[in-house]
Design an enzyme around this catalytic site. Structure first.
Site, short mmCIF file in Angstrom:
data_model
loop_
_atom_site.label_atom_id
_atom_site.label_comp_id
_atom_site.label_asym_id
_atom_site.label_seq_id
_atom_site.Cartn_x
_atom_site.Cartn_y
_atom_site.Cartn_z
N GLN A 20 0.85 -1.30 0.12
CA GLN A 20 0.17 0.06 0.07
C GLN A 20 0.86 1.21 0.08
OE1 GLN A 20 -2.21 -1.11 3.36
NE2 GLN A 20 -4.19 -1.01 2.41
N HIS A 121 0.68 -9.22 3.32
CA HIS A 121 -0.61 -8.33 3.25
C HIS A 121 -1.07 -8.49 2.00
CE1 HIS A 121 -2.34 -4.82 5.49
NE2 HIS A 121 -2.95 -4.77 4.25
N ASN A 165 -1.93 -10.62 7.78
CA ASN A 165 -2.85 -9.55 7.89
C ASN A 165 -4.06 -10.00 7.22
OD1 ASN A 165 -3.59 -6.87 8.78
ND2 ASN A 165 -4.19 -6.90 6.67
N GLU A 166 -5.23 -10.11 8.23
CA GLU A 166 -6.44 -10.31 8.06
C GLU A 166 -6.87 -11.46 7.24
OE1 GLU A 166 -8.00 -6.65 6.80
OE2 GLU A 166 -7.92 -5.80 8.75
#
Length: 338
Positions: A20, A121, A165-166
Protein backbone atom coordinates in the site's frame (compact mmCIF):
# COMPACT_ATOMS: atom_id res chain seq x y z
CA UNK A 1 -7.55 20.60 31.04
CA UNK A 2 -6.48 17.35 32.62
CA UNK A 3 -3.42 15.86 30.97
CA UNK A 4 -3.72 12.19 30.09
CA UNK A 5 -0.68 9.97 29.92
CA UNK A 6 -0.35 6.52 28.42
CA UNK A 7 0.86 3.64 30.57
CA UNK A 8 4.53 2.76 30.43
CA UNK A 9 5.34 0.25 27.68
CA UNK A 10 2.13 1.18 25.81
CA UNK A 11 2.57 1.12 22.03
CA UNK A 12 0.91 4.13 20.42
CA UNK A 13 1.28 3.73 16.69
CA UNK A 14 -0.07 3.51 13.18
CA UNK A 15 -0.47 0.78 10.57
CA UNK A 16 0.60 0.51 6.95
CA UNK A 17 1.81 -2.19 4.58
CA UNK A 18 4.45 -2.64 1.92
CA UNK A 19 2.13 -2.96 -1.10
CA UNK A 20 0.00 0.00 0.00
CA UNK A 21 2.80 2.43 0.75
CA UNK A 22 6.21 1.57 -0.69
CA UNK A 23 5.81 2.27 -4.39
CA UNK A 24 8.93 1.33 -6.37
CA UNK A 25 7.02 -1.63 -7.73
CA UNK A 26 9.70 -2.63 -10.28
CA UNK A 27 12.96 -1.34 -8.79
CA UNK A 28 15.71 -3.09 -6.89
CA UNK A 29 14.96 -6.54 -8.24
CA UNK A 30 11.39 -6.57 -6.98
CA UNK A 31 9.16 -9.15 -8.64
CA UNK A 32 5.62 -8.48 -9.84
CA UNK A 33 2.88 -9.21 -7.32
CA UNK A 34 -0.89 -9.39 -7.70
CA UNK A 35 -1.43 -5.70 -6.95
CA UNK A 36 1.07 -4.83 -9.70
CA UNK A 37 -0.63 -7.24 -12.09
CA UNK A 38 -4.08 -5.81 -11.33
CA UNK A 39 -2.73 -2.26 -11.69
CA UNK A 40 -1.35 -3.06 -15.12
CA UNK A 41 -4.44 -4.89 -16.33
CA UNK A 42 -7.10 -2.52 -14.93
CA UNK A 43 -5.78 0.70 -13.39
CA UNK A 44 -9.31 2.09 -13.50
CA UNK A 45 -10.26 -0.26 -10.69
CA UNK A 46 -8.16 1.83 -8.28
CA UNK A 47 -9.22 5.07 -6.59
CA UNK A 48 -7.92 8.02 -8.60
CA UNK A 49 -6.15 5.45 -10.80
CA UNK A 50 -3.41 5.06 -8.18
CA UNK A 51 -2.39 1.43 -8.15
CA UNK A 52 0.74 -0.18 -6.77
CA UNK A 53 3.12 1.91 -8.87
CA UNK A 54 3.40 4.76 -6.40
CA UNK A 55 1.55 3.79 -3.24
CA UNK A 56 2.45 6.55 -0.78
CA UNK A 57 5.95 6.81 -2.28
CA UNK A 58 7.28 5.56 1.05
CA UNK A 59 10.52 4.19 -0.40
CA UNK A 60 11.59 7.72 -1.32
CA UNK A 61 9.90 9.59 1.51
CA UNK A 62 10.44 7.24 4.45
CA UNK A 63 12.71 9.62 6.36
CA UNK A 64 10.25 12.50 6.28
CA UNK A 65 7.38 10.09 6.96
CA UNK A 66 9.17 8.78 10.05
CA UNK A 67 9.60 12.37 11.19
CA UNK A 68 5.85 12.88 10.76
CA UNK A 69 5.11 9.77 12.82
CA UNK A 70 7.47 10.95 15.54
CA UNK A 71 5.94 14.42 15.43
CA UNK A 72 2.52 12.89 16.11
CA UNK A 73 3.85 11.39 19.30
CA UNK A 74 3.84 7.83 17.97
CA UNK A 75 6.38 5.35 19.25
CA UNK A 76 5.60 2.47 16.87
CA UNK A 77 4.14 1.48 13.54
CA UNK A 78 3.23 -1.74 11.78
CA UNK A 79 4.25 -2.40 8.21
CA UNK A 80 4.92 -5.45 6.07
CA UNK A 81 7.80 -6.94 4.17
CA UNK A 82 6.88 -7.68 0.56
CA UNK A 83 7.59 -11.28 -0.37
CA UNK A 84 8.07 -10.08 -3.95
CA UNK A 85 10.78 -7.63 -2.88
CA UNK A 86 12.71 -9.74 -0.38
CA UNK A 87 13.11 -12.95 -2.41
CA UNK A 88 13.92 -13.80 -6.01
CA UNK A 89 12.10 -16.45 -8.07
CA UNK A 90 14.42 -19.14 -6.72
CA UNK A 91 13.36 -18.35 -3.16
CA UNK A 92 16.67 -16.73 -2.24
CA UNK A 93 17.31 -13.32 -0.68
CA UNK A 94 17.26 -10.43 -3.14
CA UNK A 95 20.17 -8.30 -1.82
CA UNK A 96 18.67 -4.99 -2.96
CA UNK A 97 15.33 -5.78 -1.37
CA UNK A 98 16.94 -6.84 1.89
CA UNK A 99 19.06 -3.68 1.90
CA UNK A 100 15.95 -1.49 1.67
CA UNK A 101 14.33 -3.13 4.69
CA UNK A 102 17.58 -3.00 6.68
CA UNK A 103 17.73 0.74 5.98
CA UNK A 104 14.08 1.25 6.92
CA UNK A 105 14.51 -0.60 10.20
CA UNK A 106 17.74 1.29 10.95
CA UNK A 107 16.11 4.66 10.29
CA UNK A 108 13.09 3.69 12.41
CA UNK A 109 15.30 2.74 15.33
CA UNK A 110 17.21 5.99 14.96
CA UNK A 111 13.90 7.85 15.14
CA UNK A 112 12.99 5.96 18.31
CA UNK A 113 10.11 4.10 16.65
CA UNK A 114 9.50 0.38 17.15
CA UNK A 115 8.59 -1.54 13.99
CA UNK A 116 6.03 -4.35 14.04
CA UNK A 117 6.52 -6.53 10.95
CA UNK A 118 3.84 -8.47 9.12
CA UNK A 119 4.93 -10.95 6.46
CA UNK A 120 1.89 -11.04 4.16
CA UNK A 121 -0.59 -8.32 3.23
CA UNK A 122 -2.51 -9.93 0.34
CA UNK A 123 0.51 -9.49 -1.97
CA UNK A 124 1.15 -12.88 -3.52
CA UNK A 125 4.02 -12.83 -6.07
CA UNK A 126 2.33 -13.19 -9.44
CA UNK A 127 4.52 -16.04 -10.66
CA UNK A 128 3.38 -18.10 -7.64
CA UNK A 129 -0.24 -17.14 -8.19
CA UNK A 130 0.08 -18.47 -11.73
CA UNK A 131 1.20 -21.78 -10.24
CA UNK A 132 -2.04 -21.98 -8.28
CA UNK A 133 -1.42 -19.50 -5.47
CA UNK A 134 -2.81 -20.60 -2.10
CA UNK A 135 -4.58 -23.50 -3.79
CA UNK A 136 -1.14 -25.07 -4.38
CA UNK A 137 0.46 -26.67 -1.31
CA UNK A 138 3.89 -25.94 -2.80
CA UNK A 139 3.14 -22.22 -2.47
CA UNK A 140 2.51 -22.78 1.25
CA UNK A 141 5.98 -24.33 1.43
CA UNK A 142 7.40 -21.38 -0.53
CA UNK A 143 5.79 -18.99 1.97
CA UNK A 144 7.31 -20.93 4.87
CA UNK A 145 10.72 -20.59 3.21
CA UNK A 146 10.14 -16.85 2.74
CA UNK A 147 9.18 -16.47 6.41
CA UNK A 148 12.29 -18.36 7.54
CA UNK A 149 14.53 -16.23 5.33
CA UNK A 150 12.94 -13.07 6.78
CA UNK A 151 13.38 -14.29 10.36
CA UNK A 152 17.04 -15.08 9.75
CA UNK A 153 17.71 -11.82 7.89
CA UNK A 154 16.00 -9.42 10.31
CA UNK A 155 15.68 -11.41 13.52
CA UNK A 156 18.18 -9.27 15.40
CA UNK A 157 16.46 -6.03 14.29
CA UNK A 158 12.76 -6.79 14.65
CA UNK A 159 11.11 -7.90 17.88
CA UNK A 160 7.45 -8.19 16.91
CA UNK A 161 6.30 -10.39 14.02
CA UNK A 162 3.03 -11.45 12.39
CA UNK A 163 2.48 -14.12 9.75
CA UNK A 164 -0.67 -12.76 8.05
CA UNK A 165 -2.81 -9.67 8.08
CA UNK A 166 -6.57 -10.39 8.06
CA UNK A 167 -6.33 -13.88 6.55
CA UNK A 168 -10.10 -14.20 6.01
CA UNK A 169 -10.10 -11.27 3.57
CA UNK A 170 -8.26 -12.89 0.68
CA UNK A 171 -10.42 -16.04 0.50
CA UNK A 172 -13.53 -13.85 0.58
CA UNK A 173 -12.47 -10.98 -1.70
CA UNK A 174 -10.36 -12.82 -4.25
CA UNK A 175 -12.03 -16.20 -4.52
CA UNK A 176 -15.67 -15.91 -3.45
CA UNK A 177 -17.02 -12.40 -3.91
CA UNK A 178 -16.15 -10.58 -7.18
CA UNK A 179 -14.08 -7.82 -5.58
CA UNK A 180 -10.32 -8.39 -5.97
CA UNK A 181 -8.31 -9.63 -8.92
CA UNK A 182 -9.01 -12.08 -10.50
CA UNK A 183 -12.61 -11.81 -9.22
CA UNK A 184 -13.48 -15.47 -8.89
CA UNK A 185 -16.90 -16.56 -7.63
CA UNK A 186 -16.11 -19.94 -6.12
CA UNK A 187 -16.75 -20.82 -2.48
CA UNK A 188 -14.95 -24.12 -3.13
CA UNK A 189 -11.80 -22.20 -4.11
CA UNK A 190 -12.23 -19.84 -1.16
CA UNK A 191 -12.29 -22.76 1.27
CA UNK A 192 -9.23 -24.35 -0.33
CA UNK A 193 -7.39 -21.04 0.03
CA UNK A 194 -8.55 -20.51 3.62
CA UNK A 195 -7.39 -23.98 4.59
CA UNK A 196 -4.00 -23.63 2.91
CA UNK A 197 -3.41 -20.16 4.41
CA UNK A 198 -3.92 -21.88 7.77
CA UNK A 199 -1.31 -24.46 6.81
CA UNK A 200 1.07 -21.74 5.61
CA UNK A 201 0.66 -19.86 8.88
CA UNK A 202 1.46 -22.98 10.92
CA UNK A 203 4.51 -23.77 8.78
CA UNK A 204 5.76 -20.20 9.23
CA UNK A 205 5.30 -20.33 13.01
CA UNK A 206 7.24 -23.61 13.06
CA UNK A 207 10.03 -21.89 11.14
CA UNK A 208 9.93 -18.98 13.59
CA UNK A 209 10.61 -21.40 16.44
CA UNK A 210 13.35 -22.98 14.35
CA UNK A 211 14.94 -19.55 13.90
CA UNK A 212 14.66 -18.93 17.65
CA UNK A 213 16.37 -22.25 18.40
CA UNK A 214 19.16 -21.39 15.96
CA UNK A 215 19.80 -18.05 17.66
CA UNK A 216 18.59 -15.78 14.85
CA UNK A 217 15.94 -13.94 16.89
CA UNK A 218 15.96 -11.42 19.72
CA UNK A 219 15.44 -13.00 23.12
CA UNK A 220 12.09 -11.28 23.67
CA UNK A 221 10.73 -11.71 20.12
CA UNK A 222 7.07 -12.63 19.58
CA UNK A 223 5.11 -14.16 16.72
CA UNK A 224 1.42 -13.62 16.04
CA UNK A 225 -1.35 -13.16 13.50
CA UNK A 226 -3.47 -10.07 12.78
CA UNK A 227 -7.19 -10.79 12.41
CA UNK A 228 -10.13 -8.57 11.55
CA UNK A 229 -12.62 -10.03 13.99
CA UNK A 230 -16.26 -9.08 13.44
CA UNK A 231 -18.33 -10.34 16.38
CA UNK A 232 -21.37 -12.17 15.06
CA UNK A 233 -24.89 -11.40 16.29
CA UNK A 234 -28.40 -12.37 15.24
CA UNK A 235 -31.95 -11.44 16.25
CA UNK A 236 -32.98 -11.13 19.88
CA UNK A 237 -35.55 -13.89 19.40
CA UNK A 238 -33.75 -16.15 16.93
CA UNK A 239 -35.08 -19.21 15.18
CA UNK A 240 -33.04 -22.40 14.95
CA UNK A 241 -32.15 -21.39 11.40
CA UNK A 242 -30.92 -17.99 12.62
CA UNK A 243 -28.72 -19.69 15.21
CA UNK A 244 -27.35 -22.01 12.53
CA UNK A 245 -26.51 -18.99 10.38
CA UNK A 246 -24.78 -17.44 13.38
CA UNK A 247 -22.76 -20.61 14.05
CA UNK A 248 -21.40 -20.91 10.53
CA UNK A 249 -20.77 -17.21 10.01
CA UNK A 250 -18.88 -16.97 13.28
CA UNK A 251 -17.16 -20.30 12.64
CA UNK A 252 -15.81 -19.37 9.22
CA UNK A 253 -14.75 -15.81 9.98
CA UNK A 254 -13.81 -15.75 13.67
CA UNK A 255 -13.53 -19.15 15.36
CA UNK A 256 -11.54 -20.61 12.47
CA UNK A 257 -8.63 -18.28 13.14
CA UNK A 258 -9.01 -18.15 16.91
CA UNK A 259 -8.87 -21.94 17.15
CA UNK A 260 -5.84 -22.01 14.86
CA UNK A 261 -3.77 -19.50 16.82
CA UNK A 262 -4.85 -20.54 20.35
CA UNK A 263 -5.32 -24.32 20.00
CA UNK A 264 -3.41 -25.28 16.86
CA UNK A 265 -6.53 -26.76 15.26
CA UNK A 266 -9.56 -25.81 13.16
CA UNK A 267 -13.19 -25.90 14.37
CA UNK A 268 -14.49 -29.44 13.83
CA UNK A 269 -18.13 -28.37 13.52
CA UNK A 270 -17.32 -26.00 10.66
CA UNK A 271 -15.21 -28.61 8.84
CA UNK A 272 -18.02 -31.15 9.21
CA UNK A 273 -20.63 -28.77 7.77
CA UNK A 274 -18.40 -27.92 4.81
CA UNK A 275 -17.88 -31.61 4.08
CA UNK A 276 -21.63 -32.28 4.33
CA UNK A 277 -22.12 -29.62 1.65
CA UNK A 278 -19.61 -31.31 -0.64
CA UNK A 279 -16.80 -28.78 -0.09
CA UNK A 280 -13.51 -30.62 -0.50
CA UNK A 281 -10.70 -29.25 1.64
CA UNK A 282 -7.12 -30.08 0.59
CA UNK A 283 -6.46 -32.01 3.80
CA UNK A 284 -3.38 -34.22 3.82
CA UNK A 285 -2.43 -36.99 6.25
CA UNK A 286 -0.81 -35.58 9.40
CA UNK A 287 -2.10 -32.05 8.76
CA UNK A 288 -3.31 -32.04 12.36
CA UNK A 289 0.34 -32.17 13.38
CA UNK A 290 1.18 -29.32 10.99
CA UNK A 291 -1.66 -27.15 12.31
CA UNK A 292 -0.61 -27.81 15.91
CA UNK A 293 2.37 -25.53 15.27
CA UNK A 294 0.04 -22.60 14.62
CA UNK A 295 -0.28 -21.43 18.25
CA UNK A 296 1.09 -17.90 18.63
CA UNK A 297 2.38 -15.57 21.34
CA UNK A 298 -0.15 -12.82 20.73
CA UNK A 299 -3.00 -11.79 18.44
CA UNK A 300 -3.50 -8.53 16.59
CA UNK A 301 -7.12 -7.40 16.36
CA UNK A 302 -8.38 -5.04 13.67
CA UNK A 303 -11.94 -4.08 14.54
CA UNK A 304 -14.21 -2.41 11.98
CA UNK A 305 -17.79 -3.41 12.75
CA UNK A 306 -19.98 -6.20 14.12
CA UNK A 307 -21.56 -8.72 11.78
CA UNK A 308 -25.32 -9.17 12.21
CA UNK A 309 -26.78 -12.16 10.39
CA UNK A 310 -29.96 -14.15 10.04
CA UNK A 311 -31.06 -17.31 8.25
CA UNK A 312 -30.68 -17.02 4.47
CA UNK A 313 -33.74 -16.82 2.27
CA UNK A 314 -32.19 -19.25 -0.22
CA UNK A 315 -29.62 -22.03 -0.13
CA UNK A 316 -27.40 -20.81 -3.00
CA UNK A 317 -26.23 -17.50 -4.41
CA UNK A 318 -26.36 -16.54 -8.10
CA UNK A 319 -23.10 -18.42 -8.80
CA UNK A 320 -24.25 -21.62 -7.11
CA UNK A 321 -22.23 -21.11 -3.93
CA UNK A 322 -23.82 -22.16 -0.63
CA UNK A 323 -25.34 -19.39 1.47
CA UNK A 324 -25.01 -19.77 5.23
CA UNK A 325 -26.43 -16.41 6.30
CA UNK A 326 -27.83 -13.10 5.14
CA UNK A 327 -27.35 -9.67 6.73
CA UNK A 328 -29.70 -8.77 9.54
CA UNK A 329 -30.50 -5.07 9.83
CA UNK A 330 -30.85 -4.35 13.54
CA UNK A 331 -33.74 -1.88 14.00
CA UNK A 332 -31.92 -0.01 16.79
CA UNK A 333 -28.65 0.43 14.93
CA UNK A 334 -26.91 3.81 15.12
CA UNK A 335 -23.73 5.04 13.56
CA UNK A 336 -21.55 8.12 13.89
CA UNK A 337 -23.92 10.05 16.12
CA UNK A 338 -22.37 13.24 17.47
Amino acid sequence: MEQLTLPENFFFGAAMSGPQTEGGWNVGGKLENLWDTWSMEDIGAFHNRVGSYVGNDFMRRYKEDLELLKGLGLNSYRTSIQWSRLLDEDGNINPEGAAWYHELFRASKEAGIEVFVNLYHFDMPTYLFRRGGWQNREVCEAYANYAYKAFCEFGKEIRYWFTFNEPIVEPENRYWHPIWYPQHHSFQEACEVQYNISIAHALAVANYHRAVAEGHMLDDARIGMICNFSPSYTKEDPSEADLEALRMNDGLTNRWWLDLVTKGELPEDVIATLQELGIKLPIRPYDDQVLSSGVVDWIGCNYYQPCRVQAPSRDRDEWGNPLFAEPYVWPERVMNES
